[in-house]
Design a protein around this motif. Sequence first.
Motif, PDB file in Angstrom:
ATOM      1  N   ASN A  48      -2.753  -0.036 -14.593  1.00 25.37           N
ATOM      2  CA  ASN A  48      -2.315  -1.498 -15.573  1.00 25.37           C
ATOM      3  C   ASN A  48      -0.607  -1.206 -15.278  1.00 25.37           C
ATOM      4  N   GLY A  49      -0.189  -1.984 -15.214  1.00 20.91           N
ATOM      5  CA  GLY A  49       1.547  -1.828 -15.053  1.00 20.91           C
ATOM      6  C   GLY A  49       2.291  -0.973 -14.067  1.00 20.91           C
ATOM      7  N   LYS A  50       0.996  -0.674 -13.203  1.00 14.95           N
ATOM      8  CA  LYS A  50       1.728  -0.358 -11.703  1.00 14.95           C
ATOM      9  C   LYS A  50       1.645  -1.070 -10.345  1.00 14.95           C
ATOM     10  N   ASN A  51       2.101  -1.200  -9.370  1.00 13.51           N
ATOM     11  CA  ASN A  51       2.528  -1.503  -7.943  1.00 13.51           C
ATOM     12  C   ASN A  51       2.383  -0.607  -6.608  1.00 13.51           C
ATOM     13  N   LEU A  52       2.495   0.658  -7.000  1.00 12.55           N
ATOM     14  CA  LEU A  52       2.264   1.362  -6.603  1.00 12.55           C
ATOM     15  C   LEU A  52       0.739   2.608  -6.595  1.00 12.55           C
ATOM     16  N   GLU A 102      -6.460  -8.068 -11.089  1.00  9.57           N
ATOM     17  CA  GLU A 102      -5.970  -9.506 -10.839  1.00  9.57           C
ATOM     18  C   GLU A 102      -5.736  -9.987  -9.078  1.00  9.57           C
ATOM     19  N   LEU A 103      -5.452 -11.192  -9.512  1.00  9.61           N
ATOM     20  CA  LEU A 103      -5.736 -11.983  -7.958  1.00  9.61           C
ATOM     21  C   LEU A 103      -4.953 -11.824  -7.453  1.00  9.61           C
ATOM     22  N   ALA A 104      -4.823 -11.884  -6.124  1.00  5.83           N
ATOM     23  CA  ALA A 104      -4.163 -11.387  -5.030  1.00  5.83           C
ATOM     24  C   ALA A 104      -4.273 -12.602  -4.014  1.00  5.83           C
ATOM     25  N   SER A 105      -2.777 -12.909  -3.655  1.00  5.03           N
ATOM     26  CA  SER A 105      -2.687 -13.837  -2.543  1.00  5.03           C
ATOM     27  C   SER A 105      -2.659 -13.310  -1.098  1.00  5.03           C
ATOM     28  N   GLY A 106      -3.341 -13.001  -1.106  1.00  2.00           N
ATOM     29  CA  GLY A 106      -4.369 -12.215   0.294  1.00  2.00           C
ATOM     30  C   GLY A 106      -4.695 -10.803   0.398  1.00  2.00           C
ATOM     31  N   PRO A 146       4.048 -13.254  -0.768  1.00  2.00           N
ATOM     32  CA  PRO A 146       4.151 -12.105  -2.483  1.00  2.00           C
ATOM     33  C   PRO A 146       2.916 -12.725  -2.860  1.00  2.00           C
ATOM     34  N   GLY A 147       2.446 -11.331  -3.821  1.00  2.00           N
ATOM     35  CA  GLY A 147       1.789 -11.351  -4.249  1.00  2.00           C
ATOM     36  C   GLY A 147       0.298 -10.339  -4.314  1.00  2.00           C
ATOM     37  N   ALA A 148       0.370 -10.332  -2.648  1.00  2.00           N
ATOM     38  CA  ALA A 148      -0.656 -10.007  -1.885  1.00  2.00           C
ATOM     39  C   ALA A 148      -0.633  -8.514  -1.783  1.00  2.00           C
ATOM     40  N   LEU A 149      -1.965  -7.260  -1.834  1.00  2.32           N
ATOM     41  CA  LEU A 149      -2.502  -6.593  -1.934  1.00  2.32           C
ATOM     42  C   LEU A 149      -2.436  -5.519  -0.194  1.00  2.32           C
ATOM     43  N   TRP A 150      -1.645  -4.390  -0.190  1.00  7.89           N
ATOM     44  CA  TRP A 150      -1.613  -3.564   0.987  1.00  7.89           C
ATOM     45  C   TRP A 150      -2.448  -2.490   0.465  1.00  7.89           C
ATOM     46  N   LEU A 151      -3.136  -2.323   2.089  1.00 12.27           N
ATOM     47  CA  LEU A 151      -3.874  -0.956   1.471  1.00 12.27           C
ATOM     48  C   LEU A 151      -3.472   0.054   2.903  1.00 12.27           C
ATOM     49  N   SER A 152      -2.818   0.717   2.856  1.00 12.09           N
ATOM     50  CA  SER A 152      -2.411   1.907   4.100  1.00 12.09           C
ATOM     51  C   SER A 152      -3.760   3.221   3.910  1.00 12.09           C
ATOM     52  N   ASN A 153      -4.077   3.458   4.845  1.00  9.46           N
ATOM     53  CA  ASN A 153      -5.049   4.652   5.304  1.00  9.46           C
ATOM     54  C   ASN A 153      -3.753   5.791   6.475  1.00  9.46           C
ATOM     55  N   GLU A 154      -3.617   6.850   6.198  1.00  6.67           N
ATOM     56  CA  GLU A 154      -2.381   7.219   7.127  1.00  6.67           C
ATOM     57  C   GLU A 154      -1.829   6.694   8.197  1.00  6.67           C
ATOM     58  N   SER A 155      -0.849   5.661   7.331  1.00 10.09           N
ATOM     59  CA  SER A 155      -0.208   4.726   8.686  1.00 10.09           C
ATOM     60  C   SER A 155       0.836   5.709   8.580  1.00 10.09           C
ATOM     61  N   ILE A 173       4.772  -7.464  -3.676  1.00  5.56           N
ATOM     62  CA  ILE A 173       3.066  -7.091  -3.176  1.00  5.56           C
ATOM     63  C   ILE A 173       2.605  -5.758  -3.804  1.00  5.56           C
ATOM     64  N   LYS A 174       1.916  -5.882  -3.703  1.00  8.72           N
ATOM     65  CA  LYS A 174       0.685  -4.614  -4.538  1.00  8.72           C
ATOM     66  C   LYS A 174       0.832  -3.048  -3.389  1.00  8.72           C
ATOM     67  N   VAL A 175       1.137  -1.954  -3.680  1.00 10.23           N
ATOM     68  CA  VAL A 175       0.767  -1.023  -2.535  1.00 10.23           C
ATOM     69  C   VAL A 175      -0.588  -0.257  -2.779  1.00 10.23           C
TER      70      VAL A 175
END
Length: 504
Positions: free
Chosen positions: A325-329, A368-372, A406-415, A440-442
């Motif tokens: 909670n309260g974290k965007n990364l 929370e919801l995400a825009s994508g 904005p508002g999306a969630l990005w998932l990165s695996n070994e980028s 955008i949350k990461v």
Amino acid sequence: MKAHLLFPDRDFDPKADPPPQWPELAQDLEVDTLLGAMAEGDAFLLDVVARTLMAASGAGDARVIAYRQAALQDALDHPEQVRALYALVVEAIDSRKKHLFGLGLFGRYPSFNLRGAVELLQTFVQYLRRLRQQADALSGSFRSEAFGTLFESLKRDISDDYFDTVQEHLETLRFRHGVLLSSGLGPGNAGSGYVLHAGNGSRAGWLARLLHQAPPQYTFRLAERDEAGAQALSELVDRGINDVANAMAQATDHVLSFFELLRAELGFYVACLNLQQRLAALDVPVCIPTFKAIGALQLRTQTLRDPTLALTLQRAPVGNTLDANGKNLIAVTGANQGGKSTFLRSVGLAQIMLQAGLFVAAESYGGELASGLFSHYKREEDAAMQGGKLDEELDRMSVMADQIRPGALWLSNESFASTNEREGSELLLQAVDALRQRGIKVTLVTHLFDAARRLQGQNADQMLMLRAQRRDDGSRSFRLEAGEALQTSFGADLYAEVFGPDES
């Protein structure tokens, strides 16, 4: 009639296009495993749930999600009744295979079309009556708005008066006592303006026919072998009933479309029951998630698991508990095979399942919801690549940058792991910074430890760092725990994990 089991104000669209990021996201999260468990070999269910999850990878709609969650809870509370409703609807749709009209063999002949439509609609009315009876029996025990609206509309739209009226019309359209037509004369004395009359009346009794001296109207009779006359008379009848046959065909299609739509929307909940049953057999708990609006920075979960891994291994995998909670990364580092990619997949699947109105594989989950939802995973080199692996990664990042909002969630695996530590860390830092500046949350997994340390140093208050730690129960499995980023290279850290710190 409308089903409205998936949306409060519109129908399910079986032809909607998926969001552009879906193919890559589905590959990275291994969604096919989840879909297979939900469909259980049923191609129709597979298509329904695939399209529902596709749409869920786009923007989340709080009203729709809450609507489905309540309906899903009804389904979980009454699984046998929901399956029975679904089976009845499937049986109704399959019943058209027993009718020549449903197979479309006589499309050129209105008389055959009318007769077939009447028989098929008669069959559909029987199934509507059974559906109405089930709705009457279940309406008091289902609490959701979705099922309540369905049951209420069935009571209102197919009342007893409706059945009586339909039955009367169907009986009239059988024309048991002949067809009464009228027409005018057109050019060349050809018939025109054909009208079919319902008042053909009932046939007089034998005594009345015997005492009647002359026909009440002009008549003619065909000779037994007058094939041309029979053909001409048949064509006259077809002209007269053509409009009625078309109207009946449309009425039958209308009822059929209702059954097909109801099958699709009920099918989603049946597929949810299939998945819940499979996960329960593997001792994987599920819960209806709570959620807040986009930007709330909400993620708190207890014993979150990856359902696809459970379905693949046929046992419950290690769960992870975290409070972000309260974290965007969220950044995850640690040893290979330490559960980092599994955790990332569990986060992504939970987000899709939440936005689809599904349960998630956890004891509790608040998000929370995400825009994508977007993913960027490393790819193995193959012959289809036009350039190097780094070029391919940058191309995918460029495409995603045009789509993400904005508002999306990005998932990165070994980028950016395809280049050296220095370049890869710089690329990752710039990508993460640009995304977070856009709201955008990461959530990322990386072995670029320089990047991880710098991220933690720059964003301590808005970042949750997780490390794969060996469990202390004697097993070889890992769990993720909050902590500092690794201070050594991966090889040295792994050596310390297995053999203890190097004293030299």
